[in-house]
Design a protein around this motif. Structure first.
Motif, mmCIF file in Angstrom:
data_model
loop_
_atom_site.group_PDB
_atom_site.id
_atom_site.type_symbol
_atom_site.label_atom_id
_atom_site.label_comp_id
_atom_site.label_asym_id
_atom_site.label_seq_id
_atom_site.Cartn_x
_atom_site.Cartn_y
_atom_site.Cartn_z
ATOM 1 N N ILE A 8 3.491 -13.994 4.106
ATOM 2 C CA ILE A 8 3.443 -13.887 2.487
ATOM 3 C C ILE A 8 2.068 -13.032 2.121
ATOM 4 O O ILE A 8 2.160 -12.607 1.095
ATOM 5 C CB ILE A 8 3.582 -15.350 1.886
ATOM 6 C CG1 ILE A 8 5.029 -15.892 2.304
ATOM 7 C CG2 ILE A 8 3.541 -15.247 0.486
ATOM 8 C CD1 ILE A 8 5.009 -17.219 1.902
ATOM 9 N N GLU A 9 0.968 -13.008 3.022
ATOM 10 C CA GLU A 9 -0.038 -12.541 2.693
ATOM 11 C C GLU A 9 -0.096 -11.095 2.440
ATOM 12 O O GLU A 9 -0.692 -10.223 1.898
ATOM 13 C CB GLU A 9 -1.430 -12.812 3.621
ATOM 14 C CG GLU A 9 -0.889 -12.024 5.212
ATOM 15 C CD GLU A 9 -2.073 -12.010 5.937
ATOM 16 O OE1 GLU A 9 -3.183 -12.125 5.550
ATOM 17 O OE2 GLU A 9 -1.895 -11.992 7.277
ATOM 18 N N PHE A 10 1.101 -10.349 2.906
ATOM 19 C CA PHE A 10 1.198 -8.895 2.553
ATOM 20 C C PHE A 10 1.672 -8.429 1.088
ATOM 21 O O PHE A 10 1.291 -7.514 0.624
ATOM 22 C CB PHE A 10 2.614 -8.304 3.387
ATOM 23 C CG PHE A 10 2.356 -8.093 4.939
ATOM 24 C CD1 PHE A 10 1.664 -7.024 5.369
ATOM 25 C CD2 PHE A 10 2.328 -9.068 5.826
ATOM 26 C CE1 PHE A 10 1.154 -6.666 6.524
ATOM 27 C CE2 PHE A 10 2.198 -8.854 7.203
ATOM 28 C CZ PHE A 10 1.356 -7.490 7.615
ATOM 29 N N VAL A 11 2.124 -9.642 0.317
ATOM 30 C CA VAL A 11 2.353 -9.439 -1.073
ATOM 31 C C VAL A 11 1.041 -9.217 -1.783
ATOM 32 O O VAL A 11 0.889 -8.092 -2.247
ATOM 33 C CB VAL A 11 3.062 -10.570 -1.551
ATOM 34 C CG1 VAL A 11 3.288 -10.340 -3.048
ATOM 35 C CG2 VAL A 11 4.439 -10.669 -0.922
ATOM 36 N N PRO A 12 -0.034 -10.167 -1.876
ATOM 37 C CA PRO A 12 -1.199 -9.662 -2.358
ATOM 38 C C PRO A 12 -1.944 -8.607 -1.869
ATOM 39 O O PRO A 12 -2.609 -8.034 -2.617
ATOM 40 C CB PRO A 12 -2.051 -10.800 -2.395
ATOM 41 C CG PRO A 12 -1.388 -11.713 -1.142
ATOM 42 C CD PRO A 12 -0.094 -11.272 -1.221
ATOM 43 N N SER A 13 -1.855 -8.426 -0.420
ATOM 44 C CA SER A 13 -2.735 -7.410 0.246
ATOM 45 C C SER A 13 -2.002 -5.856 -0.387
ATOM 46 O O SER A 13 -3.018 -5.166 -0.418
ATOM 47 C CB SER A 13 -2.665 -7.447 1.505
ATOM 48 O OG SER A 13 -1.226 -7.124 2.213
ATOM 49 N N MET A 14 -0.886 -5.741 -0.761
ATOM 50 C CA MET A 14 -0.289 -4.647 -0.842
ATOM 51 C C MET A 14 -0.632 -4.263 -2.305
ATOM 52 O O MET A 14 -0.619 -3.166 -2.808
ATOM 53 C CB MET A 14 0.953 -4.501 -0.669
ATOM 54 C CG MET A 14 1.340 -4.148 0.810
ATOM 55 S SD MET A 14 3.048 -3.350 1.090
ATOM 56 C CE MET A 14 3.824 -4.894 0.602
ATOM 57 N N LEU A 15 -0.534 -5.480 -3.222
ATOM 58 C CA LEU A 15 -0.708 -5.344 -4.759
ATOM 59 C C LEU A 15 -2.005 -5.363 -5.363
ATOM 60 O O LEU A 15 -2.334 -5.159 -6.389
ATOM 61 C CB LEU A 15 0.113 -6.119 -5.331
ATOM 62 C CG LEU A 15 1.737 -6.168 -5.084
ATOM 63 C CD1 LEU A 15 2.736 -7.129 -5.719
ATOM 64 C CD2 LEU A 15 2.206 -5.020 -5.654
ATOM 65 N N LEU A 16 -2.988 -5.802 -4.518
ATOM 66 C CA LEU A 16 -4.499 -5.829 -4.803
ATOM 67 C C LEU A 16 -5.203 -4.890 -4.055
ATOM 68 O O LEU A 16 -4.908 -4.581 -2.995
ATOM 69 C CB LEU A 16 -5.107 -7.426 -4.615
ATOM 70 C CG LEU A 16 -4.595 -8.340 -5.501
ATOM 71 C CD1 LEU A 16 -5.154 -9.760 -5.201
ATOM 72 C CD2 LEU A 16 -5.096 -8.255 -7.075
ATOM 73 N N GLY A 17 -6.368 -4.330 -4.802
ATOM 74 C CA GLY A 17 -6.918 -3.410 -3.857
ATOM 75 C C GLY A 17 -6.405 -2.023 -4.050
ATOM 76 O O GLY A 17 -6.729 -1.289 -3.045
ATOM 77 N N VAL A 18 -5.519 -1.919 -4.770
ATOM 78 C CA VAL A 18 -4.670 -0.564 -4.915
ATOM 79 C C VAL A 18 -5.625 0.751 -5.465
ATOM 80 O O VAL A 18 -6.005 0.443 -6.514
ATOM 81 C CB VAL A 18 -3.352 -0.475 -5.743
ATOM 82 C CG1 VAL A 18 -2.569 0.694 -5.773
ATOM 83 C CG2 VAL A 18 -2.370 -1.608 -4.994
ATOM 84 N N PRO A 19 -5.807 1.819 -4.961
ATOM 85 C CA PRO A 19 -6.935 2.756 -5.348
ATOM 86 C C PRO A 19 -5.936 3.648 -6.477
ATOM 87 O O PRO A 19 -4.773 3.369 -6.756
ATOM 88 C CB PRO A 19 -7.167 3.487 -4.232
ATOM 89 C CG PRO A 19 -5.908 3.415 -3.270
ATOM 90 C CD PRO A 19 -5.423 2.149 -3.676
ATOM 91 N N ASP A 20 -6.551 4.799 -6.952
ATOM 92 C CA ASP A 20 -6.093 5.608 -7.533
ATOM 93 C C ASP A 20 -5.319 6.606 -6.986
ATOM 94 O O ASP A 20 -5.411 6.557 -5.716
ATOM 95 C CB ASP A 20 -7.175 6.265 -8.721
ATOM 96 C CG ASP A 20 -7.807 7.063 -8.024
ATOM 97 O OD1 ASP A 20 -8.141 7.344 -6.604
ATOM 98 O OD2 ASP A 20 -8.851 7.635 -8.880
ATOM 99 N N GLU A 21 -4.560 7.568 -7.542
ATOM 100 C CA GLU A 21 -3.796 8.545 -6.805
ATOM 101 C C GLU A 21 -4.481 9.570 -5.949
ATOM 102 O O GLU A 21 -4.420 10.101 -4.950
ATOM 103 C CB GLU A 21 -2.830 9.460 -7.736
ATOM 104 C CG GLU A 21 -1.870 8.601 -8.305
ATOM 105 C CD GLU A 21 -1.248 9.040 -9.529
ATOM 106 O OE1 GLU A 21 -1.533 10.099 -10.135
ATOM 107 O OE2 GLU A 21 -0.067 8.600 -10.111
ATOM 108 N N ALA A 22 -5.789 9.717 -6.478
ATOM 109 C CA ALA A 22 -6.743 10.803 -5.732
ATOM 110 C C ALA A 22 -7.107 10.465 -4.399
ATOM 111 O O ALA A 22 -7.559 11.146 -3.606
ATOM 112 C CB ALA A 22 -7.826 10.893 -6.700
ATOM 113 N N THR A 23 -7.181 8.947 -4.140
ATOM 114 C CA THR A 23 -7.753 8.689 -2.820
ATOM 115 C C THR A 23 -6.557 7.667 -2.263
ATOM 116 O O THR A 23 -6.792 6.997 -1.386
ATOM 117 C CB THR A 23 -8.662 7.479 -3.212
ATOM 118 O OG1 THR A 23 -8.210 6.326 -4.102
ATOM 119 C CG2 THR A 23 -10.181 8.023 -3.895
#
Length: 360
Positions: A8-23
């Motif tokens: 289940i830890e993949f859910v927050p790890s993918m949705l938190l710490g998301v950068p902007d499109e440039a990076t």
């Protein structure tokens, strides 16, 4: 709980710490898919990978039981050499040029010095690891994403997911690599991802689905195999395995079977929970203020850390200094353009020193 957490830890790890499109090119494939509105597809890929790798690990258990105990006895005196060679290979493999390689090696050594220093402080080992990892990989990642003015784009509710041969390769690679990680102290999924890429014959750029299944697979299989290591080599390889070894003084084949069936049950239930939670949070994240939510998560991590600090009567000054230092060090890879996996030197370098002193 350990298997469920690994899934289940993949859910927050993918949705938190998301950068902007440039990076976007500098982050994990899961974040790239979220930026493309494909979070539902990404969550299903990691769910399938995590579930299937547990099956692979269980199927291969008889082979591991035959081969690993004698191999462990042979290589044990040379563990520090193996760690050194694999670490140097990781620095080379994850670097894009000579300057990048120098920075990678510098960060690996610097994080190792931090790890060794923290273990000498009056902070308990468990709390010190919690503090260091909170700074290196938690707060620093979210702080960087705040600096990039990130937003969660609209997530497409339609997706296409077909289990092909590349994903099957990723599943097998993840299950096998999880066993290797359970055998090498100090190595985590970041290093395992490189090994999984080598075994699956792809990379995160060439085949995102294969990469994600391998990563999620090695995460869950590593969790299960760390428990198997108590029986196979008499050495727990994770926090939960150490805790279990305190509860069970004599680990028998009966306990092994109980853990196997409990893991199958846990990973089956977790598969459903992961899919449901992933879809729910993907919808919620679109409507939330990402900046406020990220700041709230950072505050929550700090509050939890200090609660444990007071519970274990740890010196707050040491705890604060460790958190600030590890957060600052965790920010460096983002700005330098180096893989954050080099920061796993915080565990690997102290492990090398301990094994060197033990057998030399």
């Amino acid at each position: 709980m350990s298997i469920a957490h690994a899934m289940i830890e993949f859910v927050p790890s993918m949705l938190l710490g998301v950068p902007d499109e440039a990076t976007a090119l500098s982050v994990l494939p899961g974040h790239k898919m979220v930026l493309e509105g494909r979070s539902k597809e990404a969550i299903r890929i990691v769910s399938i990978g995590g579930f299937s790798a547990i099956i692979v690990t269980i199927v291969l258990l008889p082979l591991f039981a035959i081969l690993l105990p004698p191999i462990h006895e042979i290589i044990k005196p040379y563990t520090w050499i193996i760690l050194l060679v694999v670490s140097l290979y990781m620095v080379y493999r994850l670097s894009s040029g000579k300057l990048n390689m120098i920075w990678s090696l510098f960060l690996f050594i610097l994080s190792g010095v931090l790890g060794w220093t923290v273990f000498q402080t009056p902070i308990s080992s468990g709390l010190s690891l919690m503090c260091v990892f909170t700074g290196l990989f938690g707060i620093s990642t979210i702080l960087f994403s705040l600096n990039e003015n990130s937003i969660i784009p609209h997530q497409n509710k339609y997706y296409e997911l077909e289990l092909n041969k590349d994903m099957l390769k990723g599943i097998i690679a993840g299950g096998t690599t999880g066993a290797i990680l359970g055998f090498l102290p100090g190595f985590g999924p970041a290093q395992g991802s490189v090994l999984a890429q080598e075994l699956s014959g792809g990379s995160e750029k060439d085949n995102v689905k294969s990469f994600l299944t391998a990563i999620s697979g090695l995460n869950t299989s590593d969790t299960l195999f760390s428990l198997y290591c108590i029986y196979l080599i008499g050495n727990p390889r994770s926090g939960i395995a150490v805790y279990i070894s305190y509860l069970i003084s004599s680990f028998s084949i009966g306990h092994l079977l109980i853990f196997t069936f409990a893991s199958l049950l846990a990973v089956s239930i977790s598969l459903i929970i992961c899919l449901k939670l992933g879809d729910i949070f993907a919808r919620i994240m679109e409507k939330l203020d990402y900046k406020k939510m990220s700041i709230s998560v950072i505050i929550l991590m700090i509050v939890i850390l200090y609660i444990f600090g007071f519970i274990y009567s740890s010196p707050i000054s040491y705890l604060t200094l460790t958190l600030i230092t590890s957060t600052a060090l965790g920010l460096l890879p983002h700005y330098i353009g180096v893989s954050k996996s080099q920061l796993m030197g915080v565990l690997i370098l102290p492990a090398m020193i301990i094994y060197f002193n033990m057998f030399m």
